[in-house]
Motif scaffolding. Structure first.
Motif, PDB file in Angstrom:
ATOM      1  N   GLN A  77       0.829  -1.202   0.000  1.00  0.00           N
ATOM      2  CA  GLN A  77       0.000   0.000   0.000  1.00  0.00           C
ATOM      3  C   GLN A  77       0.867   1.257   0.000  1.00  0.00           C
ATOM      4  O   GLN A  77       0.544   2.228  -0.689  1.00  0.00           O
ATOM      5  CB  GLN A  77      -0.924  -0.017   1.218  1.00  0.00           C
ATOM      6  CG  GLN A  77      -2.038  -1.051   1.122  1.00  0.00           C
ATOM      7  CD  GLN A  77      -2.790  -1.210   2.428  1.00  0.00           C
ATOM      8  OE1 GLN A  77      -2.228  -1.087   3.511  1.00  0.00           O
ATOM      9  NE2 GLN A  77      -4.081  -1.497   2.328  1.00  0.00           N
ATOM     10  N   ALA A  78       1.956   1.231   0.757  1.00  0.00           N
ATOM     11  CA  ALA A  78       2.863   2.386   0.789  1.00  0.00           C
ATOM     12  C   ALA A  78       3.433   2.658  -0.597  1.00  0.00           C
ATOM     13  O   ALA A  78       3.502   3.812  -1.046  1.00  0.00           O
ATOM     14  CB  ALA A  78       3.987   2.137   1.793  1.00  0.00           C
ATOM     15  N   LEU A  79       3.839   1.610  -1.297  1.00  0.00           N
ATOM     16  CA  LEU A  79       4.391   1.767  -2.641  1.00  0.00           C
ATOM     17  C   LEU A  79       3.336   2.280  -3.610  1.00  0.00           C
ATOM     18  O   LEU A  79       3.611   3.148  -4.441  1.00  0.00           O
ATOM     19  CB  LEU A  79       4.959   0.435  -3.137  1.00  0.00           C
ATOM     20  CG  LEU A  79       5.529   0.436  -4.570  1.00  0.00           C
ATOM     21  CD1 LEU A  79       6.674   1.435  -4.684  1.00  0.00           C
ATOM     22  CD2 LEU A  79       5.993  -0.960  -4.962  1.00  0.00           C
ATOM     23  N   THR A  80       2.120   1.743  -3.500  1.00  0.00           N
ATOM     24  CA  THR A  80       1.049   2.169  -4.401  1.00  0.00           C
ATOM     25  C   THR A  80       0.706   3.639  -4.191  1.00  0.00           C
ATOM     26  O   THR A  80       0.514   4.383  -5.157  1.00  0.00           O
ATOM     27  CB  THR A  80      -0.206   1.302  -4.190  1.00  0.00           C
ATOM     28  OG1 THR A  80       0.128  -0.066  -4.373  1.00  0.00           O
ATOM     29  CG2 THR A  80      -1.295   1.690  -5.182  1.00  0.00           C
ATOM     30  N   VAL A  81       0.626   4.056  -2.938  1.00  0.00           N
ATOM     31  CA  VAL A  81       0.384   5.472  -2.658  1.00  0.00           C
ATOM     32  C   VAL A  81       1.523   6.309  -3.222  1.00  0.00           C
ATOM     33  O   VAL A  81       1.304   7.396  -3.772  1.00  0.00           O
ATOM     34  CB  VAL A  81       0.236   5.709  -1.136  1.00  0.00           C
ATOM     35  CG1 VAL A  81       0.196   7.203  -0.829  1.00  0.00           C
ATOM     36  CG2 VAL A  81      -1.032   5.040  -0.615  1.00  0.00           C
ATOM     37  N   GLY A  82       2.751   5.809  -3.120  1.00  0.00           N
ATOM     38  CA  GLY A  82       3.902   6.494  -3.706  1.00  0.00           C
ATOM     39  C   GLY A  82       3.779   6.631  -5.212  1.00  0.00           C
ATOM     40  O   GLY A  82       4.171   7.654  -5.789  1.00  0.00           O
ATOM     41  N   LEU A  83       3.237   5.612  -5.865  1.00  0.00           N
ATOM     42  CA  LEU A  83       3.019   5.679  -7.313  1.00  0.00           C
ATOM     43  C   LEU A  83       1.968   6.739  -7.648  1.00  0.00           C
ATOM     44  O   LEU A  83       2.116   7.485  -8.622  1.00  0.00           O
ATOM     45  CB  LEU A  83       2.584   4.314  -7.847  1.00  0.00           C
ATOM     46  CG  LEU A  83       3.666   3.224  -7.833  1.00  0.00           C
ATOM     47  CD1 LEU A  83       3.062   1.856  -8.163  1.00  0.00           C
ATOM     48  CD2 LEU A  83       4.780   3.552  -8.831  1.00  0.00           C
ATOM     49  N   PHE A  84       0.918   6.813  -6.836  1.00  0.00           N
ATOM     50  CA  PHE A  84      -0.103   7.848  -7.053  1.00  0.00           C
ATOM     51  C   PHE A  84       0.484   9.240  -6.842  1.00  0.00           C
ATOM     52  O   PHE A  84       0.040  10.203  -7.469  1.00  0.00           O
ATOM     53  CB  PHE A  84      -1.295   7.624  -6.117  1.00  0.00           C
ATOM     54  CG  PHE A  84      -2.347   6.703  -6.673  1.00  0.00           C
ATOM     55  CD1 PHE A  84      -3.390   7.198  -7.438  1.00  0.00           C
ATOM     56  CD2 PHE A  84      -2.291   5.341  -6.434  1.00  0.00           C
ATOM     57  CE1 PHE A  84      -4.364   6.358  -7.960  1.00  0.00           C
ATOM     58  CE2 PHE A  84      -3.259   4.483  -6.954  1.00  0.00           C
ATOM     59  CZ  PHE A  84      -4.299   4.990  -7.722  1.00  0.00           C
ATOM     60  N   GLN A  85       1.479   9.339  -5.961  1.00  0.00           N
ATOM     61  CA  GLN A  85       2.104  10.634  -5.710  1.00  0.00           C
ATOM     62  C   GLN A  85       2.799  11.176  -6.961  1.00  0.00           C
ATOM     63  O   GLN A  85       2.975  12.385  -7.099  1.00  0.00           O
ATOM     64  CB  GLN A  85       3.116  10.532  -4.567  1.00  0.00           C
ATOM     65  CG  GLN A  85       3.688  11.868  -4.161  1.00  0.00           C
ATOM     66  CD  GLN A  85       4.553  11.805  -2.928  1.00  0.00           C
ATOM     67  OE1 GLN A  85       4.500  12.673  -2.069  1.00  0.00           O
ATOM     68  NE2 GLN A  85       5.381  10.781  -2.808  1.00  0.00           N
ATOM     69  N   CYS A  86       3.153  10.294  -7.882  1.00  0.00           N
ATOM     70  CA  CYS A  86       3.788  10.734  -9.132  1.00  0.00           C
ATOM     71  C   CYS A  86       2.883  11.675  -9.914  1.00  0.00           C
ATOM     72  O   CYS A  86       3.373  12.554 -10.645  1.00  0.00           O
ATOM     73  CB  CYS A  86       4.162   9.527  -9.994  1.00  0.00           C
ATOM     74  SG  CYS A  86       5.437   8.476  -9.279  1.00  0.00           S
ATOM     75  N   PHE A  87       1.567  11.513  -9.774  1.00  0.00           N
ATOM     76  CA  PHE A  87       0.640  12.420 -10.465  1.00  0.00           C
ATOM     77  C   PHE A  87       0.860  13.861 -10.019  1.00  0.00           C
ATOM     78  O   PHE A  87       0.621  14.799 -10.781  1.00  0.00           O
ATOM     79  CB  PHE A  87      -0.820  12.026 -10.189  1.00  0.00           C
ATOM     80  CG  PHE A  87      -1.262  10.763 -10.885  1.00  0.00           C
ATOM     81  CD1 PHE A  87      -1.171  10.636 -12.264  1.00  0.00           C
ATOM     82  CD2 PHE A  87      -1.781   9.702 -10.156  1.00  0.00           C
ATOM     83  CE1 PHE A  87      -1.583   9.480 -12.909  1.00  0.00           C
ATOM     84  CE2 PHE A  87      -2.191   8.533 -10.798  1.00  0.00           C
ATOM     85  CZ  PHE A  87      -2.091   8.421 -12.173  1.00  0.00           C
ATOM     86  N   SER A  88       1.293  14.041  -8.773  1.00  0.00           N
ATOM     87  CA  SER A  88       1.438  15.391  -8.230  1.00  0.00           C
ATOM     88  C   SER A  88       2.591  16.159  -8.864  1.00  0.00           C
ATOM     89  O   SER A  88       2.719  17.372  -8.658  1.00  0.00           O
ATOM     90  CB  SER A  88       1.624  15.334  -6.713  1.00  0.00           C
ATOM     91  OG  SER A  88       2.870  14.754  -6.375  1.00  0.00           O
ATOM     92  N   LEU A  89       3.443  15.478  -9.621  1.00  0.00           N
ATOM     93  CA  LEU A  89       4.503  16.181 -10.347  1.00  0.00           C
ATOM     94  C   LEU A  89       3.916  17.063 -11.438  1.00  0.00           C
ATOM     95  O   LEU A  89       4.570  17.999 -11.909  1.00  0.00           O
ATOM     96  CB  LEU A  89       5.490  15.165 -10.954  1.00  0.00           C
ATOM     97  CG  LEU A  89       6.275  14.320  -9.945  1.00  0.00           C
ATOM     98  CD1 LEU A  89       7.088  13.250 -10.671  1.00  0.00           C
ATOM     99  CD2 LEU A  89       7.186  15.197  -9.100  1.00  0.00           C
TER     100      LEU A  89
END
Length: 276
Positions: free
Chosen positions: A159-171
């Motif tokens: 889940q931590a990794l998946t949330v991290g992947l979603f954080q890429c959208f914020s770039l």
């Protein structure tokens, strides 16, 4: 020092503090308030204004550190967290936070120059606001009604990794870090509060690192004449971010993401008619 400049710095700090961690895009609000009204470049120069925005962001980061001070002490192994989760999975680990940081950290390093050169425009912010709002609506609609993960202490590495992947959208400017990561967390079975807590904790190292690097690069613009403006903006951002974070965390499980998504769409419409 012109009092009007100090007042403008306080207002910009207020905007930064209230919007940096809410899922509404601080970039979009800065465009409206600064570019349209306050125009900090005129009294700080372009480089000085950019440096000022980095400084007030550090005020917001400090507010998160204060809010989650016990949690950070525990993550760094400097003390025992007072309210450990009852779950058998123990408590949130620093390694889980680091796993969440990797995707956006790598992409940020690789594409930082491209993002600064090509994606910071009103049009791209509008796209980020709308698509981010759609993601938030989907999270509320598709996400589980009774999520299994109620606190950050129950988050798994996956889940931590998946949330991290979603954080890429914020770039993408206008997408919003908290909007993308909270949505990702909810879609992965977290409660809105657990996803928000993890979002704020994860934001500190990545935002602090980026801010300090930017500050070092633009240190020459921290002149004695501009120092009162920087201090006023920093304090303002810290105070209003502190209030905003605590208010947001108390409400997020109740109001969820839909009200913020609607607000983002309205903001995008306003920006479109003002700038396009």
């Amino acid at each position: 020092m012109d009092l009007l400049m100090i007042i403008k710095a306080i207002i910009l700090g207020l905007v930064e503090g209230l919007t940096e961690f809410a899922p509404v895009s601080s970039t979009g609000h800065m465009i409206i308030v600064d570019d349209m009204w306050l125009q900090s470049e005129k009294f700080l120069t372009q480089h000085g204004a950019n440096t000022f925005k980095v400084v007030i962001q550090l005020g917001s980061i400090l507010a998160v550190v204060v809010t989650f001070k016990d949690r950070f002490i525990d993550l760094l192994g400097l003390g025992r967290f007072k309210k450990q989760a009852a779950s058998q999975q123990g408590r949130l680990k620093l390694s889980q936070v680091m796993v969440g940081l990797i995707p956006a950290g790598v992409l940020g390093v690789l594409f930082n120059d491209y993002i600064d050169e090509h994606l910071f425009s009103t049009a791209t912010v509008l796209i980020g606001l709308v698509i981010g709002a759609i993601l938030m609506i989907l999270a509320d609609v598709i996400g589980p009604k009774s999520p299994k993960v109620q606190t950050v202490d129950q988050i798994t590495y996956k889940q931590a990794l998946t949330v991290g992947l979603f954080q890429c959208f914020s770039l993408w400017p206008g997408f919003s870090r908290s909007g993308s990561t909270i949505s990702g967390g909810v879609l992965m079975g977290m409660s809105h509060r657990a996803a928000a807590d993890f979002t704020f904790i994860m934001a500190v190292p990545i935002m602090a690192g980026a801010s300090f690097l930017s500050l070092l690069k633009n240190w020459e613009y921290m002149t004695a004449d501009a120092l009162p403006i920087f201090i006023a903006g920093f304090i303002s951002a810290f105070i209003f971010a502190l209030l905003s974070i605590r208010f947001f965390l108390k409400l997020i499980n109740k109001i969820r993401l839909l009200p913020f998504a609607i607000y983002r769409i309205v903001l995008a419409i306003i920006l479109y008619f003002i700038f396009i």
